[in-house]
Design a protein around this motif. Structure first.
Motif, PDB file in Angstrom:
ATOM      1  N   ALA A  21       0.832  -1.207   0.000  1.00 13.78           N
ATOM      2  CA  ALA A  21       0.000   0.000   0.000  1.00 13.78           C
ATOM      3  C   ALA A  21       0.865   1.255   0.000  1.00 13.78           C
ATOM      4  N   LEU A  22       1.943   1.257   0.779  1.00 17.46           N
ATOM      5  CA  LEU A  22       2.850   2.403   0.803  1.00 17.46           C
ATOM      6  C   LEU A  22       3.534   2.612  -0.545  1.00 17.46           C
ATOM      7  N   GLU A  23       3.888   1.519  -1.207  1.00 19.16           N
ATOM      8  CA  GLU A  23       4.500   1.619  -2.533  1.00 19.16           C
ATOM      9  C   GLU A  23       3.527   2.244  -3.529  1.00 19.16           C
ATOM     10  N   GLN A  24       2.272   1.847  -3.469  1.00 21.47           N
ATOM     11  CA  GLN A  24       1.259   2.417  -4.363  1.00 21.47           C
ATOM     12  C   GLN A  24       1.066   3.907  -4.067  1.00 21.47           C
ATOM     13  N   GLN A  25       1.148   4.291  -2.801  1.00 16.93           N
ATOM     14  CA  GLN A  25       1.028   5.706  -2.445  1.00 16.93           C
ATOM     15  C   GLN A  25       2.170   6.504  -3.078  1.00 16.93           C
ATOM     16  N   LYS A  26       3.393   5.971  -3.056  1.00 18.82           N
ATOM     17  CA  LYS A  26       4.537   6.644  -3.672  1.00 18.82           C
ATOM     18  C   LYS A  26       4.337   6.793  -5.175  1.00 18.82           C
ATOM     19  N   ILE A  27       3.807   5.749  -5.809  1.00 16.53           N
ATOM     20  CA  ILE A  27       3.566   5.792  -7.250  1.00 16.53           C
ATOM     21  C   ILE A  27       2.536   6.871  -7.578  1.00 16.53           C
ATOM     22  N   ARG A  28       1.471   6.944  -6.794  1.00 15.62           N
ATOM     23  CA  ARG A  28       0.445   7.959  -7.024  1.00 15.62           C
ATOM     24  C   ARG A  28       1.005   9.365  -6.848  1.00 15.62           C
ATOM     25  N   LEU A  29       1.846   9.562  -5.849  1.00 15.11           N
ATOM     26  CA  LEU A  29       2.426  10.874  -5.602  1.00 15.11           C
ATOM     27  C   LEU A  29       3.343  11.291  -6.743  1.00 15.11           C
ATOM     28  N   LYS A  30       4.151  10.358  -7.263  1.00 11.70           N
ATOM     29  CA  LYS A  30       5.010  10.660  -8.405  1.00 11.70           C
ATOM     30  C   LYS A  30       4.174  11.040  -9.621  1.00 11.70           C
ATOM     31  N   ARG A  31       3.071  10.319  -9.846  1.00  9.11           N
ATOM     32  CA  ARG A  31       2.209  10.589 -10.987  1.00  9.11           C
ATOM     33  C   ARG A  31       1.601  11.985 -10.900  1.00  9.11           C
ATOM     34  N   VAL A  32       1.145  12.346  -9.702  1.00  7.15           N
ATOM     35  CA  VAL A  32       0.520  13.660  -9.523  1.00  7.15           C
ATOM     36  C   VAL A  32       1.550  14.776  -9.672  1.00  7.15           C
ATOM     37  N   SER A  34       4.214  14.745 -11.515  1.00  9.96           N
ATOM     38  CA  SER A  34       4.671  14.865 -12.897  1.00  9.96           C
ATOM     39  C   SER A  34       3.619  15.487 -13.818  1.00  9.96           C
ATOM     40  N   MET A  35       2.391  15.575 -13.365  1.00 15.79           N
ATOM     41  CA  MET A  35       1.344  16.173 -14.197  1.00 15.79           C
ATOM     42  C   MET A  35       1.547  17.678 -14.268  1.00 15.79           C
ATOM     43  N   ARG A  36       1.323  18.238 -15.413  1.00 16.96           N
ATOM     44  CA  ARG A  36       1.462  19.680 -15.573  1.00 16.96           C
ATOM     45  C   ARG A  36       0.195  20.369 -15.086  1.00 16.96           C
ATOM     46  N   CYS A  37       0.368  21.503 -14.449  1.00 15.72           N
ATOM     47  CA  CYS A  37      -0.735  22.352 -13.986  1.00 15.72           C
ATOM     48  C   CYS A  37      -1.674  21.607 -13.034  1.00 15.72           C
ATOM     49  N   VAL A  38      -1.113  20.749 -12.207  1.00 20.54           N
ATOM     50  CA  VAL A  38      -1.960  20.030 -11.271  1.00 20.54           C
ATOM     51  C   VAL A  38      -2.346  20.979 -10.132  1.00 20.54           C
ATOM     52  N   HIS A  39      -3.557  20.888  -9.703  1.00 19.14           N
ATOM     53  CA  HIS A  39      -4.033  21.739  -8.620  1.00 19.14           C
ATOM     54  C   HIS A  39      -3.407  21.288  -7.309  1.00 19.14           C
ATOM     55  N   LYS A  40      -3.008  22.249  -6.469  1.00 20.80           N
ATOM     56  CA  LYS A  40      -2.307  21.909  -5.229  1.00 20.80           C
ATOM     57  C   LYS A  40      -3.170  21.071  -4.291  1.00 20.80           C
ATOM     58  N   ASP A  41      -4.494  21.205  -4.352  1.00 20.07           N
ATOM     59  CA  ASP A  41      -5.355  20.402  -3.489  1.00 20.07           C
ATOM     60  C   ASP A  41      -5.298  18.926  -3.855  1.00 20.07           C
ATOM     61  N   ARG A  43      -2.641  17.358  -5.107  1.00 22.75           N
ATOM     62  CA  ARG A  43      -1.371  16.867  -4.582  1.00 22.75           C
ATOM     63  C   ARG A  43      -1.471  16.688  -3.070  1.00 22.75           C
ATOM     64  N   ARG A  44      -2.120  17.627  -2.414  1.00 27.13           N
ATOM     65  CA  ARG A  44      -2.285  17.542  -0.958  1.00 27.13           C
ATOM     66  C   ARG A  44      -3.116  16.309  -0.601  1.00 27.13           C
ATOM     67  N   GLY A  45      -4.117  16.000  -1.428  1.00 28.60           N
ATOM     68  CA  GLY A  45      -4.951  14.836  -1.171  1.00 28.60           C
ATOM     69  C   GLY A  45      -4.167  13.538  -1.217  1.00 28.60           C
ATOM     70  N   VAL A  46      -3.236  13.429  -2.157  1.00 28.78           N
ATOM     71  CA  VAL A  46      -2.415  12.219  -2.254  1.00 28.78           C
ATOM     72  C   VAL A  46      -1.467  12.140  -1.067  1.00 28.78           C
ATOM     73  N   ASN A  47      -0.960  13.275  -0.619  1.00 26.67           N
ATOM     74  CA  ASN A  47      -0.073  13.281   0.552  1.00 26.67           C
ATOM     75  C   ASN A  47      -0.795  12.815   1.802  1.00 26.67           C
ATOM     76  N   ARG A  48      -2.096  13.013   1.863  1.00 20.38           N
ATOM     77  CA  ARG A  48      -2.858  12.670   3.053  1.00 20.38           C
ATOM     78  C   ARG A  48      -3.283  11.204   3.087  1.00 20.38           C
ATOM     79  N   LEU A  49      -3.034  10.456   2.020  1.00 27.90           N
ATOM     80  CA  LEU A  49      -3.413   9.044   2.005  1.00 27.90           C
ATOM     81  C   LEU A  49      -2.557   8.252   2.987  1.00 27.90           C
TER      82      LEU A  49
END
Length: 72
Positions: A21-32, A34-41, A43-49
């Motif tokens: 589960a922690l590995e998947q969280q890291k993958i999701r955070l990297k994906r977010v 790397s996205m251009r113009c991603v909204h900070k909320d 990114r914050r949501g993925v950090n809170r997982l």
């Protein structure tokens, strides 16, 4: 027929271990990140997982922590 207990896990991704589960969280955070113009909320949501053990299916899920902040 699904029981009331099984309904809580419908649609959630399950992981066999906390490490998975922690590995998947890291993958999701990297994906977010790397996205251009991603909204900070977003990114914050993925950090809170946080991984948590499910008492219903006995696997692990990723879920957001509630620190008193209102849900939208």
């Amino acid at each position: 027929m699904t029981t009331r207990d099984e309904v809580g896990c419908i649609g959630k991704q399950t992981y066999k271990s906390k490490a998975e589960a922690l590995e998947q969280q890291k993958i999701r955070l990297k994906r977010v990140k790397s996205m251009r113009c991603v909204h900070k909320d977003k990114r914050r949501g993925v950090n809170r997982l946080q991984p948590y053990p499910c008492p219903l299916c006995h696997h692990w899920h990723l879920g957001s922590i509630n620190d008193g902040e209102k849900m939208r």
